[in-house]
Design an enzyme around this catalytic site. Structure first.
Site, PDB file in Angstrom:
ATOM      1  N   LYS A 177       0.852  -1.200   0.000  1.00  9.91           N
ATOM      2  CA  LYS A 177       0.000   0.000   0.000  1.00  9.91           C
ATOM      3  C   LYS A 177       0.886   1.247   0.000  1.00  9.91           C
ATOM      4  CE  LYS A 177      -1.768   2.418   3.202  1.00  9.91           C
ATOM      5  NZ  LYS A 177      -1.475   3.698   2.554  1.00  9.91           N
ATOM      6  N   GLY A 229       7.380   5.461   7.476  1.00 13.47           N
ATOM      7  CA  GLY A 229       6.479   6.586   7.704  1.00 13.47           C
ATOM      8  C   GLY A 229       6.770   7.229   9.043  1.00 13.47           C
ATOM      9  N   GLY A 234       4.108   4.249  13.186  1.00 12.95           N
ATOM     10  CA  GLY A 234       4.966   3.094  13.471  1.00 12.95           C
ATOM     11  C   GLY A 234       4.652   2.487  14.833  1.00 12.95           C
ATOM     12  N   GLU A 251      10.815   1.981   9.462  1.00 13.90           N
ATOM     13  CA  GLU A 251      11.708   3.077   9.051  1.00 13.90           C
ATOM     14  C   GLU A 251      10.949   4.364   9.352  1.00 13.90           C
ATOM     15  OE1 GLU A 251      14.756   2.805   7.925  1.00 13.90           O
ATOM     16  OE2 GLU A 251      14.818   0.641   7.649  1.00 13.90           O
ATOM     17  N   CYS A 285      13.458  11.914   5.434  1.00 13.52           N
ATOM     18  CA  CYS A 285      13.531  11.413   6.821  1.00 13.52           C
ATOM     19  C   CYS A 285      14.886  11.706   7.447  1.00 13.52           C
ATOM     20  CB  CYS A 285      13.251   9.917   6.843  1.00 13.52           C
ATOM     21  SG  CYS A 285      14.272   9.005   5.688  1.00 13.52           S
ATOM     22  N   GLU A 385      10.094  16.798  14.375  1.00 11.77           N
ATOM     23  CA  GLU A 385      10.357  16.667  12.933  1.00 11.77           C
ATOM     24  C   GLU A 385       9.399  17.589  12.181  1.00 11.77           C
ATOM     25  OE1 GLU A 385       9.153  12.998  10.933  1.00 11.77           O
ATOM     26  OE2 GLU A 385      11.042  13.000   9.827  1.00 11.77           O
TER      27      GLU A 385
HETATM   28  P1  NAD Z   1       2.570   8.630   7.680  1.00  9.36           P
HETATM   29  O1  NAD Z   1       3.020   7.841   8.862  1.00  9.36           O
HETATM   30  O2  NAD Z   1       1.484   9.591   7.847  1.00  9.36           O
HETATM   31  O3  NAD Z   1       2.068   7.621   6.533  1.00  9.36           O
HETATM   32  C1  NAD Z   1       2.900   6.595   6.039  1.00  9.36           C
HETATM   33  C2  NAD Z   1       2.033   5.489   5.448  1.00  9.36           C
HETATM   34  O4  NAD Z   1       1.243   4.919   6.492  1.00  9.36           O
HETATM   35  C3  NAD Z   1       1.042   5.960   4.391  1.00  9.36           C
HETATM   36  O5  NAD Z   1       0.956   4.971   3.390  1.00  9.36           O
HETATM   37  C4  NAD Z   1      -0.274   6.072   5.156  1.00  9.36           C
HETATM   38  O6  NAD Z   1      -1.386   5.912   4.324  1.00  9.36           O
HETATM   39  C5  NAD Z   1      -0.130   4.909   6.123  1.00  9.36           C
HETATM   40  N1  NAD Z   1      -0.902   5.041   7.369  1.00  9.36           N
HETATM   41  C6  NAD Z   1      -1.335   6.184   7.979  1.00  9.36           C
HETATM   42  N2  NAD Z   1      -1.988   5.883   9.125  1.00  9.36           N
HETATM   43  C7  NAD Z   1      -1.939   4.540   9.258  1.00  9.36           C
HETATM   44  C8  NAD Z   1      -2.422   3.613  10.239  1.00  9.36           C
HETATM   45  N3  NAD Z   1      -3.089   4.033  11.317  1.00  9.36           N
HETATM   46  N4  NAD Z   1      -2.186   2.291  10.066  1.00  9.36           N
HETATM   47  C9  NAD Z   1      -1.500   1.857   8.986  1.00  9.36           C
HETATM   48  N5  NAD Z   1      -1.035   2.677   8.003  1.00  9.36           N
HETATM   49  C10 NAD Z   1      -1.245   3.998   8.146  1.00  9.36           C
HETATM   50  O7  NAD Z   1       3.881   9.294   7.071  1.00  9.36           O
HETATM   51  P2  NAD Z   1       4.025  10.210   5.782  1.00  9.36           P
HETATM   52  O8  NAD Z   1       3.510  11.563   6.080  1.00  9.36           O
HETATM   53  O9  NAD Z   1       3.475   9.500   4.592  1.00  9.36           O
HETATM   54  O10 NAD Z   1       5.612  10.256   5.609  1.00  9.36           O
HETATM   55  C11 NAD Z   1       6.429  11.086   6.334  1.00  9.36           C
HETATM   56  C12 NAD Z   1       7.126  10.342   7.442  1.00  9.36           C
HETATM   57  O11 NAD Z   1       7.832   9.227   6.934  1.00  9.36           O
HETATM   58  C13 NAD Z   1       8.169  11.205   8.148  1.00  9.36           C
HETATM   59  O12 NAD Z   1       8.067  11.031   9.532  1.00  9.36           O
HETATM   60  C14 NAD Z   1       9.488  10.636   7.628  1.00  9.36           C
HETATM   61  O13 NAD Z   1      10.590  10.856   8.471  1.00  9.36           O
HETATM   62  C15 NAD Z   1       9.153   9.202   7.474  1.00  9.36           C
HETATM   63  N6  NAD Z   1      10.083   8.527   6.542  1.00  9.36           N
HETATM   64  C16 NAD Z   1      11.028   7.691   7.060  1.00  9.36           C
HETATM   65  C17 NAD Z   1      11.956   7.084   6.213  1.00  9.36           C
HETATM   66  C18 NAD Z   1      13.044   6.192   6.744  1.00  9.36           C
HETATM   67  O14 NAD Z   1      13.701   5.544   5.943  1.00  9.36           O
HETATM   68  N7  NAD Z   1      13.281   6.134   8.038  1.00  9.36           N
HETATM   69  C19 NAD Z   1      11.889   7.328   4.836  1.00  9.36           C
HETATM   70  C20 NAD Z   1      10.902   8.175   4.357  1.00  9.36           C
HETATM   71  C21 NAD Z   1      10.001   8.780   5.217  1.00  9.36           C
END
Ligand code: NAD
Length: 492
Positions: A177, A229, A234, A251, A285, A385
């Site tokens: 997804k 994310g 997480g 991650e 990130c 962040e």
């Molecule tokens: P997010 O956590 O809002 O969403 C990430 C994914 O999770 C999306 O596909 C979203 O639809 C899904 N999601 C949202 N709520 C959920 C739930 N309750 N249960 C399951 N899935 C759910 O993050 P974002 O805004 O898409 O991305 C930004 C974040 O990602 C930042 O914190 C960034 O640091 C992190 N990130 C980390 C890395 C890494 O390698 N460590 C890489 C890229 C981004």
């Protein structure tokens, strides 16, 4: 035409009758639509993946040479379609085209890397003393089973490939997804999977947000959940995964320090600091969002950084300006809220600090590159962040002070040190509680090297050999080399 989801080898509209609008952040306009998956669709995708892994077994049982050839074909197709894929990432994510082109090229190489790695020797043979006669012990790696994978929007294609390439190389079946904010290049990638002859049910693509992701993480038929994310989501997934003790890879977010010593090449450090925070409009990130600088060069450094940040061109990413929009209106408001809090908490706004609405940017979500000076450890802009083009500057006088400031965060994703004294650089890096570090550069990332965070930045590693092992179980096999009667129970 509304884009479909891919379940059990078929492109489907799904059962929900709900459509997601995909917005171009440079214009604020809807330019594409995608069917949203329902819980029922999610269950169907998981069932298809389960059947392909446990019943039909075509991909899992394929010899590694043949599996490797399919992955190489996928890499070739990614290269053949690179222009289209890069444009898709630029349109739904807003990143400058040249940055998207780099992502697509890296994605093709990631498939090539794992196509090779799956043929490398693995496991181990152990010379053991059992107390039961001569034994030989060895270990093999096996795929985990059904892997659910969830990604963010900031590197749409690359984050998908960092998960899909190793999971598929290892012989798993996947339910994937992407973020609803930028799903388009991943849809195209799944078309490529189909064109390359991936067996039915091995790769399933869902669309949606928390509802679908929650179902994926709770399902007892999912053996592993791999997530990139925010730390907040997480944490939720960690709880959900406990339902059937799924394997988990996380991650998560970061607030990474960029330490600059007075003996560094200042102009070089300024340029890398720019890449550290303004690449992808700061939505990275590992972004070097906290500049920690030695007091004696503070004024010179900040002045040079300001000049460069103010000279950045801002505009539609299709035309390769230095900086594009941030992903969405709400995200822009959130970043502007952080900027306001920085001002209220007493940080000095050096440049930027506002939305950019000139000319063609009027309706897009653009924010001027922003630098805050005289920041202190207790400020929200230093602790949280921001995930936008905003950097804070703090100063230090001793090495110990720099290390303490760098580690003063709940995160532990990345960090960098700039110095001409290599011993000092190595010593400081050894003290950083972070999984990805750089000396005299910021942000270069390699398919061959493990990527992941300490502390609240995650669990496990992507990329490199470790990235493949995340998607493998390890089985210990013990062989009795002196079969026959042992004589252990002699009381007959
Ligand atoms: P997010 O956590 O809002 O969403 C990430 C994914 O999770 C999306 O596909 C979203 O639809 C899904 N999601 C949202 N709520 C959920 C739930 N309750 N249960 C399951 N899935 C759910 O993050 P974002 O805004 O898409 O991305 C930004 C974040 O990602 C930042 O914190 C960034 O640091 C992190 N990130 C980390 C890395 C890494 O390698 N460590 C890489 C890229 C981004």
């Amino acid at each position: 035409m509304v884009k479909k989801m891919f379940i059990d080898g078929e492109w489907l509209e799904g059962s929900k009758d709900k459509i997601l609008d995909i917005i171009n952040p440079a214009t604020g306009k809807v330019f594409e639509q995608v069917y949203e998956s329902s819980i029922e669709d999610t269950k169907k995708a998981i069932a298809a993946a389960k059947k392909s892994f446990y019943v039909t077994r075509e991909w899992r049982d394929m010899d590694s040479q043949s599996r490797s050839m399919v992955l190489l074909k996928i890499a070739e197709k990614i290269d053949e379609n690179a222009d289209e894929l890069a444009m898709l990432d630029t349109l739904d994510n807003g990143k400058p085209l040249r940055e998207a082109e780099g992502d697509i090229s890296d994605a093709a190489h990631c498939f090539r890397y794992y196509a090779g790695l799956i043929k490398a020797p693995y496991g181990g043979v152990y010379d053991v003393n059992s107390g039961f006669g001569k034994m030989r012990s060895y270990a093999v790696h096996e795929p985990i089973g059904v892997c659910a994978q969830i990604t963010p929007w900031n590197f749409p294609m690359l984050m998908s490939v960092w998960k899909l390439a190793p999971a598929l190389a290892a012989g798993n079946s996947v339910v994937f997804k992407p973020s609803p904010k930028a799903p388009l290049s991943t849809i195209r990638l799944f078309e490529i999977f189909e064109e390359c002859g991936m067996p039915k049910g091995v790769c399933n693509l869902l669309q949606g947000d928390a509802e679908v992701g929650t179902e994926m993480s709770l399902s007892p038929d999912v053996d592993m959940i791999a997530f990139t994310g925010s730390t907040k989501v997480g944490q939720l997934l960690m709880k959900n995964a406990s339902v059937n003790v799924k394997k988990i890879g996380l991650e998560l977010g970061g607030k990474s320090p960029n330490i600059i010593f007075a003996d560094a090449d200042i102009d070089g450090a300024v340029e890398w600091a720019m890449i550290g925070i303004f690449f992808n409009a700061g939505q990275v990130c590992s972004a070097g969002s906290r500049i920690i600088i030695e007091k004696s060069i503070h004024d010179t450094f900040v002045e040079k950084l300001k000049r460069k940040a103010e000279a950045m061109t801002i505009g539609n990413p299709v035309n390769n300006y230095d900086i594009g929009p941030v992903i969405g209106e709400k995200d822009m408001e959130k970043i502007l809220g952080y900027i306001q809090s920085g001002i209220e908490e007493g940080a000095t706004l050096v440049c930027g600090g506002k939305r950019y609405t000139e000319g063609e940017c009027a309706d897009g979500f653009f924010i001027c590159p922003t630098i805050f000076d005289n920041c202190t450890a207790d400020m929200k802009i230093v602790r949280e962040e921001i995930f936008g083009p905003v950097v804070t500057v703090q100063t230090f006088e001793t090495v110990e002070e720099a290390i303490d400031m760098a580690n003063d965060t709940v995160y532990g994703l990345a960090g960098a040190v700039f110095t001409s004294d290599l011993a000092k650089g190595h010593n400081v890096i050894a003290e950083l509680r972070a999984g990805i570090t750089w000396m005299n550069c910021y942000n270069p990332t390699f398919n061959e090297a493990p990527w992941g965070g300490y502390k609240m930045s995650g669990i496990g590693r992507e990329l490199g050999v470790r990235g493949l092992e995340e998607y493998q179980e390890v089985k210990q096999i013990n062989i009795n080399l002196t079969p026959g009667v042992l004589g252990w129970y002699e009381n007959e």
